[in-house]
Motif scaffolding. Sequence first.
Motif, PDB file in Angstrom:
ATOM      1  N   UNK A 261       0.828  -1.212   0.000  1.00 31.34           N
ATOM      2  CA  UNK A 261       0.000   0.000   0.000  1.00 31.34           C
ATOM      3  C   UNK A 261       0.857   1.254   0.000  1.00 31.34           C
ATOM      4  N   UNK A 262       1.892   1.262   0.831  1.00 30.99           N
ATOM      5  CA  UNK A 262       2.722   2.454   0.938  1.00 30.99           C
ATOM      6  C   UNK A 262       3.592   2.654  -0.301  1.00 30.99           C
ATOM      7  N   UNK A 263       4.041   1.569  -0.899  1.00 30.48           N
ATOM      8  CA  UNK A 263       4.813   1.704  -2.143  1.00 30.48           C
ATOM      9  C   UNK A 263       3.930   2.248  -3.249  1.00 30.48           C
ATOM     10  N   UNK A 264       2.712   1.754  -3.340  1.00 33.47           N
ATOM     11  CA  UNK A 264       1.793   2.255  -4.359  1.00 33.47           C
ATOM     12  C   UNK A 264       1.425   3.715  -4.117  1.00 33.47           C
ATOM     13  N   UNK A 265       1.353   4.114  -2.857  1.00 35.07           N
ATOM     14  CA  UNK A 265       1.080   5.516  -2.559  1.00 35.07           C
ATOM     15  C   UNK A 265       2.231   6.422  -2.986  1.00 35.07           C
ATOM     16  N   UNK A 266       3.439   5.861  -3.005  1.00 32.19           N
ATOM     17  CA  UNK A 266       4.617   6.641  -3.413  1.00 32.19           C
ATOM     18  C   UNK A 266       4.779   6.692  -4.925  1.00 32.19           C
ATOM     19  N   UNK A 267       4.026   5.857  -5.626  1.00 36.94           N
ATOM     20  CA  UNK A 267       4.107   5.833  -7.090  1.00 36.94           C
ATOM     21  C   UNK A 267       2.796   6.368  -7.655  1.00 36.94           C
ATOM     22  N   UNK A 268       2.874   7.512  -8.308  1.00 38.55           N
ATOM     23  CA  UNK A 268       1.668   8.128  -8.864  1.00 38.55           C
ATOM     24  C   UNK A 268       1.369   7.540 -10.235  1.00 38.55           C
ATOM     25  N   UNK A 269       0.158   7.020 -10.388  1.00 36.61           N
ATOM     26  CA  UNK A 269      -0.279   6.411 -11.641  1.00 36.61           C
ATOM     27  C   UNK A 269      -1.456   7.213 -12.182  1.00 36.61           C
ATOM     28  N   UNK A 270      -1.411   7.551 -13.465  1.00 32.52           N
ATOM     29  CA  UNK A 270      -2.473   8.345 -14.071  1.00 32.52           C
ATOM     30  C   UNK A 270      -2.792   7.881 -15.478  1.00 32.52           C
ATOM     31  N   UNK A 271      -3.642   8.641 -16.140  1.00 32.10           N
ATOM     32  CA  UNK A 271      -4.107   8.245 -17.473  1.00 32.10           C
ATOM     33  C   UNK A 271      -3.155   8.677 -18.584  1.00 32.10           C
TER      34      UNK A 271
END
Length: 415
Positions: A261-271
């Motif tokens: 969860x914390x790693x994914x929060x540190x990686x911004x994913x967008x369109x």
Amino acid sequence: MKYKFINFIQRIREHLWFRPLLFCLLSVAAALFSHQADETPLNDLVPEIQTDSLENLLDILSASMLVIAIFAVGSMLSAYSAAGRTATPRSFRIVITDDVSQYALSTFIGAFIFSIVATVALGNGYYNKAGKFILFLITLIFFTAVILIFLRWVDRISRLGRLEHTILQVEEVAAKSLSNYIKNPLRQGVPVIHDFENGKPIFAQNTGYLQQINMSDLQELAEEYDLRVRLNSLPGKFVNENLEIAYVSSNNTLDLTEVSKRINNALQIGHTRLFNEDPRFGLITLTEIASRALSPGVNDPGTAIHIIGSHERLFFLWNDKNREKEENKVVYNNIEVPQIEMSDFFDDAFKPIARDGAGFIEVILRMQKTFSALETINNPEIKSASKKHAKYALNRAEASINIADDLNILKKATL
């Protein structure tokens, strides 16, 4: 938290409404600030300003600014539309952030709001002698600023949206992103060298383009759990929920759910992809412009040649011997970061142009001259990629050009 706030400010500044809103707030503050002068000794020092003359001045400002603001918006939208049609839709994000146009529109709208607020306040007796004088000075300042900015903006809008100017804007953004990457390709992390045989995969929680990486949050997580993090994706990569975006390794028992969860929060994913964090995206956008120019419906090899020149300038950023080397400055020693292969940069920049321009001898010849120039850079990866792509471009041309003299010229120019 600081990184997220800075990132939020950077993203919000790209919106067209941000600067006009800021200028509106400043204009309202300026109109109300004039009243503060009434409580100072200025009342006995400044000349009397007639209310009627000040109202007429504000009426002129409000009437003209509304018309000019509407005209500015229409002109800017036309320029943005032209950029999308003649260049590539990916250039729209760059064109819309044009500072001159945004400052001009912001000034026009801000002057209009200022005149409205000042007129209402003046009509209700909000100002005394000193307040009217200060309001008069601020109104003159607005008039002067509007005239100067309008003249500058007229020159800018005449070029905004034109293909040549759009190419220049994309090249400038690409150069900035590439310079940052060349200066620090590992993002102040460490190279991928450690054994990760027992590493545990961390999967993405969303599907889209990886836009940004918060290295400080990852380092904080790694120190808290005494683990190492190996990134498996860099900004620009399209990830999905079945893709390992990172691996973690630790001698301690890990709560993988919390770590993930914390790693994914540190990686911004967008369109969409972002230019500032993705050094390849600028090259891709330039190449898309060249591919459109080489399409049968456009048939403009001159633009493709222009783009090849832009790519040559961008790759010569690796030739800057005076650049401060910071790649050895390790701040995030628990994070392993992969580097982008030079072959990927060359594929983004030259492969589509070699494919779409294979039938144009002038385009392929310009590419061969570019590869010869790039081969002089003291970088083994660039030398190898230049030779490889020079051969690829020649093979493409041989499959499309049937004139022996043209092929002989290309072979002589090939590395």
